[in-house]
Design a protein around this motif. Structure first.
Motif, mmCIF file in Angstrom:
data_model
loop_
_atom_site.group_PDB
_atom_site.id
_atom_site.type_symbol
_atom_site.label_atom_id
_atom_site.label_comp_id
_atom_site.label_asym_id
_atom_site.label_seq_id
_atom_site.Cartn_x
_atom_site.Cartn_y
_atom_site.Cartn_z
ATOM 1 N N VAL A 80 5.286 0.154 -1.062
ATOM 2 C CA VAL A 80 4.183 -0.630 -0.720
ATOM 3 C C VAL A 80 4.774 -1.980 -0.435
ATOM 4 O O VAL A 80 4.447 -2.639 0.377
ATOM 5 C CB VAL A 80 3.140 -0.879 -1.756
ATOM 6 N N THR A 104 -2.571 -3.399 -0.923
ATOM 7 C CA THR A 104 -2.315 -2.594 0.474
ATOM 8 C C THR A 104 -3.064 -3.354 1.614
ATOM 9 O O THR A 104 -3.179 -3.183 2.867
ATOM 10 C CB THR A 104 -2.778 -1.248 0.665
ATOM 11 N N THR A 127 1.579 7.146 -4.921
ATOM 12 C CA THR A 127 0.748 6.597 -6.281
ATOM 13 C C THR A 127 -0.068 7.655 -6.475
ATOM 14 O O THR A 127 -0.703 8.053 -7.940
ATOM 15 C CB THR A 127 0.324 5.269 -5.945
ATOM 16 N N GLY A 142 3.906 4.990 0.033
ATOM 17 C CA GLY A 142 3.901 4.571 -0.967
ATOM 18 C C GLY A 142 2.565 4.952 -1.871
ATOM 19 O O GLY A 142 2.355 5.263 -2.965
ATOM 20 N N VAL A 143 1.673 4.580 -0.902
ATOM 21 C CA VAL A 143 0.229 5.175 -1.622
ATOM 22 C C VAL A 143 0.006 6.520 -1.917
ATOM 23 O O VAL A 143 -0.422 6.860 -2.991
ATOM 24 C CB VAL A 143 -0.958 4.645 -0.696
ATOM 25 N N VAL A 152 -1.170 -2.070 -7.275
ATOM 26 C CA VAL A 152 -0.374 -1.352 -6.109
ATOM 27 C C VAL A 152 -1.422 -1.125 -4.923
ATOM 28 O O VAL A 152 -0.994 -1.318 -3.882
ATOM 29 C CB VAL A 152 0.408 -0.113 -6.654
ATOM 30 N N ALA A 159 4.412 1.865 3.864
ATOM 31 C CA ALA A 159 3.568 1.352 2.595
ATOM 32 C C ALA A 159 2.558 2.491 2.165
ATOM 33 O O ALA A 159 2.462 2.813 1.098
ATOM 34 C CB ALA A 159 2.757 0.057 3.109
ATOM 35 N N PHE A 160 2.152 3.302 3.454
ATOM 36 C CA PHE A 160 1.072 4.372 2.923
ATOM 37 C C PHE A 160 1.845 5.598 2.498
ATOM 38 O O PHE A 160 1.304 6.434 1.912
ATOM 39 C CB PHE A 160 0.288 4.522 4.199
#
Length: 302
Positions: A287, A110, A146, A142-143, A106, A139-140
């Motif tokens: 992401v 990126t 995570t 999502g980071v 994951v 997406a970040f």
């Protein structure tokens, strides 16, 4: 990952299926690294991987009659991209050692977002747009989700691994942007072959220095993992993707790689029995959505 020999042909169903297969195979890379790390330390594992990858890509280049010998003026740019290549692979393998393969794929996925950010400053005409920025921010998020799961696991070791893998994603983004510039004058096969040749000795030298005392074991699973990383990922995936780019517009296909982190999370669960927590799944989906939005925007721009 571009090629100066792109054409504007529309991909048919078989080409779309091939690119989705490549996304699946790339999604399994962190799983293979994690399996290999059970028996072999990170730096040595990278060295063994690229011995096989170098043989595969060099053999194909010779079959295609690609000139491998370094041309005048190529030494400095090849050294530059080789340094990026070396540290990116080190970060990926070491980071994956200290986290799970699912979070590794994951976070390393990126790289298209870093590619978009860096291309804004490094590639003429490749500018950020509102939609690209939204995709990157999505997406970040999502980071962040995570990373939150890593904190909830109660082990700083996972968090350190996650950060190192994210650095690998940044370096891979820089490598992709640099490759986009260099393939205008250096054939992509020659570029990859020399990147492997120039970095291969360093993986083993650094392993001798920093991995003393590690126990090496030979097992069917670790040997299979090395061949998967070298022959399938570094060999077949690169050759297949480069071949596709000779006939089809990259912008019409790269969007499909949004599936890579999703495939990686599923494969980690199936092959390594890693749990699929809600936060990890949410992070992977965010992401993937960010990657899709960024690449879809680039497709419209082109």
């Amino acid at each position: 990952m571009g090629s100066p020999q792109e054409s504007n042909r529309n991909p048919d169903a078989s080409i779309i299926a091939l690119v989705l297969l490549l996304a699946l195979l790339w999604g399994g890379n962190s799983v293979a690294i994690k399996i290999g790390l059970q028996d072999i330390p990170p730096l040595a594992l990278a060295g063994f991987r690229f011995i096989i990858g170098l043989i595969a890509v060099t053999g194909w280049a010779l079959w295609q009659r690609v000139r491998i010998r370094m041309e005048p003026g190529e030494f400095v740019p090849l050294i530059y991209i080789s340094v990026i290549f070396l540290f990116q692979i080190i970060a990926l393998n070491v980071g994956t050692h200290y986290t799970t393969s699912s979070r590794s794929i994951v976070l390393n996925s990126t790289y298209p977002l870093f590619t978009t950010l860096l291309a804004h400053f490094m590639v003429q005409g490749d500018r950020l747009t509102v939609a690209k920025v939204v995709g990157i921010l999505l997406a970040f998020v999502g980071v962040t989700v995570t990373f939150r799961e890593s904190l909830n696991l109660g082990s700083n070791e996972y968090l350190v691994g996650d950060i190192v893998v994210l650095i690998s994603g940044l370096l891979l983004g820089l490598r992709v942007v640099t490759t986009k510039v260099l393939v205008q004058s250096i054939h992509p096969y020659r570029l990859l072959i020399w990147s492997m040749l120039l970095t291969l000795p360093w993986f083993f030298i650094l392993s001798l220095i920093f991995e003393q005392g590690w126990e090496y074991r030979v097992s069917f699973s670790s040997v299979t993992a090395i061949f998967y990383q070298g022959l399938v990922v570094a060999g077949f995936c690169f050759v297949a993707w480069t071949s596709v780019l000779r006939h089809y517009k990259a912008s019409r296909l790269v969007v499909l790689f949004f599936a890579t982190p999703l495939f990686g999370v599923v494969l980690s669960n199936l092959l390594l029995d890693e749990p699929l927590g809600l936060e990890l799944i949410s992070g992977a989906v965010l992401v993937a959505a960010g990657i899709y939005l960024v690449n879809r925007t680039q497709e419209r721009d082109q």
